[in-house]
Design a protein around this motif. Sequence first.
Motif, short mmCIF file in Angstrom:
data_model
loop_
_atom_site.label_atom_id
_atom_site.label_comp_id
_atom_site.label_asym_id
_atom_site.label_seq_id
_atom_site.Cartn_x
_atom_site.Cartn_y
_atom_site.Cartn_z
N PHE A 250 0.84 -1.20 0.00
CA PHE A 250 0.00 0.00 0.00
C PHE A 250 0.87 1.25 0.00
O PHE A 250 0.67 2.17 -0.79
CB PHE A 250 -0.92 0.00 1.23
N PHE A 251 1.86 1.27 0.89
CA PHE A 251 2.73 2.43 1.04
C PHE A 251 3.52 2.69 -0.25
O PHE A 251 3.56 3.82 -0.75
CB PHE A 251 3.69 2.21 2.21
N VAL A 252 4.14 1.64 -0.79
CA VAL A 252 4.96 1.79 -2.00
C VAL A 252 4.10 2.25 -3.18
O VAL A 252 4.49 3.16 -3.93
CB VAL A 252 5.66 0.46 -2.34
N ALA B 121 -6.48 -0.78 -4.20
CA ALA B 121 -6.72 -1.94 -5.07
C ALA B 121 -5.58 -2.95 -4.94
O ALA B 121 -5.82 -4.16 -4.84
CB ALA B 121 -6.87 -1.49 -6.51
N VAL B 122 -4.35 -2.46 -4.91
CA VAL B 122 -3.19 -3.34 -4.77
C VAL B 122 -3.23 -4.05 -3.41
O VAL B 122 -2.91 -5.24 -3.31
CB VAL B 122 -1.88 -2.54 -4.91
N THR B 123 -3.66 -3.33 -2.38
CA THR B 123 -3.76 -3.92 -1.05
C THR B 123 -4.81 -5.02 -1.00
O THR B 123 -4.61 -6.07 -0.37
CB THR B 123 -4.10 -2.84 0.01
N THR C 195 -3.05 13.21 3.47
CA THR C 195 -3.08 11.77 3.21
C THR C 195 -1.66 11.20 3.16
O THR C 195 -1.42 10.08 3.59
CB THR C 195 -3.80 11.48 1.88
N ASP C 196 -0.72 12.00 2.65
CA ASP C 196 0.68 11.57 2.60
C ASP C 196 1.23 11.34 4.00
O ASP C 196 1.89 10.32 4.26
CB ASP C 196 1.52 12.63 1.88
N THR C 197 0.94 12.25 4.92
CA THR C 197 1.38 12.10 6.31
C THR C 197 0.74 10.88 6.95
O THR C 197 1.39 10.12 7.67
CB THR C 197 1.02 13.36 7.14
N TRP C 198 -0.53 10.67 6.66
CA TRP C 198 -1.23 9.50 7.21
C TRP C 198 -0.62 8.21 6.69
O TRP C 198 -0.45 7.25 7.45
CB TRP C 198 -2.71 9.55 6.84
N ALA C 199 -0.29 8.15 5.41
CA ALA C 199 0.32 6.95 4.83
C ALA C 199 1.67 6.66 5.50
O ALA C 199 1.99 5.50 5.79
CB ALA C 199 0.51 7.12 3.32
#
Length: 206
Positions: A13-15, A56-58, A172-176
């Motif tokens: 998910f992160f990548v 979706a990847v997750t 959202t970036d910080t949350w990820a």
Amino acid sequence: MKFLFDLFPVILFFVTFKWGEGHVPAAQSLVEKYLSSFVSGGISDPALAPILIATAVTLIASIVQISSLLIRRKKVDAMLWISFIIIMVFGGATIYFHSDTFIKWKPTVLYWCYCGAFVLAQFVFKKNLIRTVMEAQVKLPEQVWSNLSLAWAGYFFVMGLLNIYVAFQFSTDTWANFKLISMVGITPAFIVVQSLFLSKYMEETP
């Protein structure tokens, strides 16, 4: 090895999200090509493309994760089943409604399910989940087992609150980033500190 296996969907998910952030047009193209039939209305905001692709990847990674265990006839832990069901529901809702709100709530719901499992097991079913897993390796006083179970329940409850705060007060970036750090940093650190505290009580079984 099991830790990395459990962490597999989170890392993907992160990548994927980070890639999507740096390649928004490409991410949007993938959404239109592969996810448009699953998105309500058939279109979505390009700004949401990174989170939709990552989700979706997750979902795919989680299906592969569970399937690999079932194919090899390995036991699927109850917590892994809970995680799988929650990611399917909240991940699916994220894609269908093209909204990141659902996927941001997913960790909190998962943490609070874990918290509820520990509390119900201890106070309703009179069963200590931590003791069930660890008793074959170590012996601890009854009160320590109880405190350990409550500590995990408290940890999951606090992490659920913290996830909500980071998810809806920051980008959202910080949350990820926080989502990954909580799994590879905060949780292992909690385990290490807990192990150091418990070491004086532990009596290894023959």
